[in-house]
Scaffold this active site. Structure first.
Site, PDB file in Angstrom:
ATOM      1  N   CYS A   1       0.795  -1.224   0.000  1.00  0.00           N
ATOM      2  CA  CYS A   1       0.000   0.000   0.000  1.00  0.00           C
ATOM      3  C   CYS A   1       0.827   1.273   0.000  1.00  0.00           C
ATOM      4  CB  CYS A   1      -0.966  -0.006   1.184  1.00  0.00           C
ATOM      5  SG  CYS A   1      -0.197  -0.308   2.780  1.00  0.00           S
TER       6      CYS A   1
ATOM      7  N   HIS B   1      -0.928   6.469   2.690  1.00  0.00           N
ATOM      8  CA  HIS B   1      -0.787   5.264   3.518  1.00  0.00           C
ATOM      9  C   HIS B   1      -1.655   5.327   4.772  1.00  0.00           C
ATOM     10  CE1 HIS B   1       0.663   1.899   5.708  1.00  0.00           C
ATOM     11  NE2 HIS B   1       1.319   2.623   6.596  1.00  0.00           N
TER      12      HIS B   1
ATOM     13  N   ASP C   1      -4.933  -0.291  -4.633  1.00  0.00           N
ATOM     14  CA  ASP C   1      -3.499  -0.014  -4.610  1.00  0.00           C
ATOM     15  C   ASP C   1      -2.636  -1.159  -5.129  1.00  0.00           C
ATOM     16  OD1 ASP C   1      -4.328  -1.407  -2.363  1.00  0.00           O
ATOM     17  OD2 ASP C   1      -3.490   0.006  -0.924  1.00  0.00           O
ATOM     18  N   HIS C   2      -3.170  -2.363  -5.206  1.00  0.00           N
ATOM     19  CA  HIS C   2      -2.433  -3.535  -5.713  1.00  0.00           C
ATOM     20  C   HIS C   2      -3.393  -4.712  -5.696  1.00  0.00           C
ATOM     21  CE1 HIS C   2      -2.401  -4.256  -1.443  1.00  0.00           C
ATOM     22  NE2 HIS C   2      -1.658  -3.178  -1.248  1.00  0.00           N
TER      23      HIS C   2
END
Length: 477
Positions: A74, A133, A308-309
């Site tokens: 993240c 974050h 984010d992924h």
């Protein structure tokens, strides 16, 4: 009034009127960030996922089916999105406090962060939840709803998994949706969408689920019958052709393995927890989108939804993100709104940090300076356009994946390689790097490896295993 002052007044009035009219004509932006969401979305082809609201957004917009994060965790991923800079340029390979990003090095100092850029171009910026974050750097938003600490609420005793250094667990908890931070995030965002503004707005909404722990109220678990869930593709010998450094990086004893899940009959229960969390967050994404639809802003708002992924749910024998394989790096990316094609899908890999310059193009703003990210505006306007630029993913210093429509090439800091022909081997089971006949392909893809690989930024850290601890000590500023 003297003639020269009258002339100055008229010029000033005309300029302010033109600027005001220009600002009114610019689209609003609603950015929705979803934490740890992989492709378990109905509209992305998952057979079990119940996600009517994201499916509707996909139907009414443009889906990039193979978008790739800049880092499979993240903090470095979100930093790349917000700065338009690669991790290999910033040295932000692990966690970093939001307020430390800007002062990391010359590159971060020279680049405008996304929200600062839009604020300076006349946008009223608002944000709630997890955007960077933690939440966001101080004063980056004109109006902030903050963020609840952590990823709770947490059960007093874990249901299934209780390892240190991870909040991974799964089970029905708490009793009601209103006990979840995402419930309140959606309500705050909806209230802002019901307001009127005298300038274009940029509203950022960051949802926490499906980040671990996979805790949501029981009604969301009840949507899924574990007996009917589809297991992700799994090959028991998958890791046998990986170079030693790949196994060293992927040594994650705090996370469940697929072998453990199979031996303990938990794989489908884990899937149920993840899918329940996805359906939960989809519902509250829907609350925000429905409010937008019913608001005066509906016809002049660009929506971009991203994660984010990715997240591995058994692939490569692990339940975790943090890897350079597709199951950890692929993330949803959806655009919708005025001038954006509806119901189209782009199957070419693109980079998530393209969001920043692409939104600038959609808003008809000047090209942001001192960033590396390239706009995919041409693809947004014409999804059939040929696009040959690869996506680049970085995990710690000097470990990269080069992703094209045909191949995934992974190059590690010690020179070790992986190569997958993803059209024939979408699960990335068979490493071709050491086979004859692929030297030319590797050489061609290696040209895209970042030439700059700065040392770890002092303020960035990640100590989940010995590899990262050692690399940070040996390769930090």
């Amino acid at each position: 009034m003297p003639q020269k002052y009258l002339l100055l007044f008229l010029i000033s009035f005309c300029l302010s009127s033109t600027i005001g009219k220009s600002q009114q004509n610019r689209p609003n932006i609603l950015m929705i960030a979803v934490d740890d969401l992989n492709n378990f979305v109905g509209g992305m082809g998952h057979p079990d996922a119940i996600t009517p609201n994201m499916d509707k957004l996909i139907k009414n917009g443009l889906l990039f089916t193979k978008a790739q994060c800049q880092s499979p965790m993240c903090s470095p991923s979100r930093t790349a999105i917000m700065t338009g800079l690669r991790p290999s340029t910033t040295g932000i390979y692990g966690f970093i406090d939001d307020n430390d990003i800007k002062e990391t090095n010359k590159a971060t100092k020279d680049a405008k962060m996304m929200h600062q850029y839009f604020k300076e171009h006349g946008y009223y910026t608002m944000g709630i939840g997890k955007i960077y974050h933690k939440h966001a750097p101080k004063h980056i938003f004109d109006e902030s709803g903050g963020r609840a600490n952590g990823f709770g609420p947490y059960a007093t005793q874990n249901f299934h998994w209780d390892k240190k250094r991870t909040s991974t667990d799964w089970g029905p908890f708490p009793a009601e949706d209103k006990q979840m931070p995402d419930y309140h995030t959606a309500a705050w965002a909806a209230e802002r969408l019901n307001r009127t503004y005298d300038q274009p707005f940029f509203l950022s909404v960051g949802f926490l689920r499906p980040h671990v722990p996979w805790y949501v109220p029981k009604k969301w678990f009840d949507l899924y019958d574990t007996a009917k869930l589809t297991l992700p593709p799994y090959l028991e010998t998958d890791r046998e052709d990986l170079p030693p450094i790949a196994l060293e990086i992927d040594d994650l004893p705090m996370m469940p393995t697929t072998e453990w899940a199979l031996a303990n009959g938990q794989w489908k229960n884990i899937l149920q927890g993840y899918l329940a969390s996805v359906s939960f967050v989809d519902h509250y994404i829907g609350k925000v989108l429905k409010t937008l639809e019913q608001s005066p802003h509906a016809k002049n708002t660009i929506v971009v939804l991203w994660s984010d992924h990715g997240y591995r749910l058994g692939e490569k024998n692990t339940f975790a993100k943090v890897a350079l394989w597709n199951s950890a790096t692929a993330a949803p990316l959806i655009y919708a709104g005025p001038g954006i094609p509806k119901g189209e899908k782009v199957k070419t890999p693109v980079e998530l940090f393209s969001i920043y310059p692409t939104l600038a193009d959609l808003a008809k703003l000047p090209k942001p300076k001192n960033i590396e990210a390239e706009s995919i505006y041409p693809l947004v306007k014409n999804p059939k356009l040929k696009w040959d630029k690869p996506a680049i993913v970085t995990w710690a210093r000097n470990n990269h994946a080069i992703v094209t429509k045909e191949y995934r090439y992974i190059h590690y800091e010690d020179g070790a390689e992986e190569l997958y022909a993803v059209e024939e081997d979408p699960n990335e089971w068979y490493n071709l790097a050491d086979r004859q006949g692929y030297e030319g392909i590797k050489k061609r893809l290696a040209q895209y490896l970042p030439k700059t690989n700065v040392k770890w930024a002092k303020a960035s850290k990640y100590d989940n295993n010995d590899y990262f601890i050692k690399q940070k000590i040996e390769q930090s500023e």
